[in-house]
Enzyme design. Structure first.
Site, PDB file in Angstrom:
ATOM      1  N   LYS A   2      -8.174  -4.617   6.403  1.00 37.63           N
ATOM      2  CA  LYS A   2      -7.114  -4.500   5.418  1.00 37.63           C
ATOM      3  C   LYS A   2      -7.550  -5.146   4.106  1.00 37.63           C
ATOM      4  O   LYS A   2      -8.526  -5.858   4.058  1.00 37.63           O
ATOM      5  CB  LYS A   2      -5.840  -5.203   5.914  1.00 37.63           C
ATOM      6  CG  LYS A   2      -5.122  -4.392   6.985  1.00 37.63           C
ATOM      7  CD  LYS A   2      -3.796  -5.024   7.399  1.00 37.63           C
ATOM      8  CE  LYS A   2      -2.850  -5.312   6.271  1.00 37.63           C
ATOM      9  NZ  LYS A   2      -2.498  -4.169   5.435  1.00 37.63           N
ATOM     10  N   GLU A  14      -0.653 -10.632   3.331  1.00 36.18           N
ATOM     11  CA  GLU A  14      -0.425  -9.743   4.489  1.00 36.18           C
ATOM     12  C   GLU A  14      -0.772 -10.448   5.791  1.00 36.18           C
ATOM     13  O   GLU A  14      -0.059 -10.339   6.789  1.00 36.18           O
ATOM     14  CB  GLU A  14      -1.264  -8.470   4.344  1.00 36.18           C
ATOM     15  CG  GLU A  14      -0.745  -7.537   3.269  1.00 36.18           C
ATOM     16  CD  GLU A  14      -1.654  -6.347   3.003  1.00 36.18           C
ATOM     17  OE1 GLU A  14      -1.153  -5.343   2.492  1.00 36.18           O
ATOM     18  OE2 GLU A  14      -2.864  -6.413   3.296  1.00 36.18           O
ATOM     19  N   GLY A  23       0.840  -1.196   0.000  1.00 32.93           N
ATOM     20  CA  GLY A  23       0.000   0.000   0.000  1.00 32.93           C
ATOM     21  C   GLY A  23       0.874   1.244   0.000  1.00 32.93           C
ATOM     22  O   GLY A  23       2.107   1.151   0.045  1.00 32.93           O
ATOM     23  N   SER A  24       0.233   2.408  -0.031  1.00 33.06           N
ATOM     24  CA  SER A  24       1.012   3.645  -0.157  1.00 33.06           C
ATOM     25  C   SER A  24       1.795   3.954   1.121  1.00 33.06           C
ATOM     26  O   SER A  24       2.939   4.421   1.052  1.00 33.06           O
ATOM     27  CB  SER A  24       0.080   4.804  -0.518  1.00 33.06           C
ATOM     28  OG  SER A  24      -0.932   4.953   0.460  1.00 33.06           O
TER      29      SER A  24
END
Ligand code: 5RP
Length: 258
Positions: A100, A109, A32-33
């Site tokens: 998430k 993850e 993710g960012s």
């Protein structure tokens, strides 16, 4: 480069979290960012300060970024068990339960985070919620029999303390989105999730469901970044909360390499 306030918040959280990584550690790298900011910082510390780590990425995207930055990578099977995983989240509540999978990497993850002594979540302050559910809950399903799986998910939702029940197949253009494991994702618009533990268990009883995006009792620590440079650290195990400040003046260059 000028960053938006949200990105500044993500950057300060990501940078602070890298301080938890000690020499010789085996580290899970999230997706993710926010996680990408953390991976960039880790690359910098590896290159410039000689920190020795072995990292396990949670997605192809993260693996590519980490490799570009010269971070030594391995597989989870090679590593066996990890010291710490640092990852972002779409939402977290007061008990550090998470939603998430907004980036589609929830399966790897969750496997990586649960194979770690510690999971540290990095987030901007807007990710904190009183009750999970405002962010659509991702559920990874195998392509075979996907419509039957959807029907079974609807049945589970009918018995749960949720407010909405809309289910959307995640798309990538004209085609269903495909995860790193070759699966698809249903996004569940629930608005509120009254009992996340029960929902997570019930969803995972469905044969076609591979995993869901609820991370219950997995995260120990959250590092919350604010655009003004404040960073809040909450550690559930230690029962501590602290607020630190990165000295981010206008001329500060901590964002310079982004
Ligand atoms: C990817 C995730 C991400 O951690 C989550 O979507 C947060 O992403 P971002 O840091 O870009 O807001 O779960 O599967």
């Amino acid at each position: 480069m000028s960053l938006s306030p949200i990105d500044r918040a993500k950057v300060v959280a990501a940078r602070r979290a890298v301080d938890f990584i000690e020499d010789g550690m085996k580290v899970g790298l999230g997706t993710g960012s926010t996680a990408a900011f953390m991976v960039r910082r880790l690359g910098e510390v590896v290159r410039e300060e000689g920190l020795r780590v072995t990292a396990v990425p949670t997605s192809t995207r993260t693996a590519e970024l980490a490799a570009e930055l010269g971070i030594p990578l391995t597989t989870l099977d090679e590593a066996g068990w990890l010291d710490v995983t640092i990852d972002g989240a779409d939402e977290f509540d007061g008990a550090l339960n998470l939603v998430k999978g907004g980036g589609g990497a929830l399966l790897r993850e969750k496997i990586v985070a649960t194979a770690s002594d510690r999971m540290i979540v990095i987030a901007d302050a807007a990710k904190e919620v009183g009750m999970l559910g405002a962010f659509d809950l991702p559920v990874e399903v195998i392509p075979f029999g996907m419509q039957a799986t959807r029907t079974l998910i609807e049945e589970v939702l009918a018995g749960q303390d949720v407010m909405g029940r809309a289910i959307t197949l995640r798309m990538a253009g004209e085609r269903p989105f495909v995860t790193d494991e070759g699966n698809h994702i249903f996004d569940l618009s629930l608005a509120r999730i009254g009992n996340p533990g029960s929902l997570a268990l019930m969803l995972n009883q469905i044969p076609g469901v591979v995993e869901n995006g609820l991370f219950i009792d997995i995260c120990d620590t959250v590092v919350i970044g604010h655009a003004d440079g404040r960073v809040e650290l909450r550690d559930l195990d230690a029962g501590t909360v602290s607020i630190e400040r990165s000295d981010l003046g206008e001329g500060d260059n901590i964002f310079a390499d982004l």
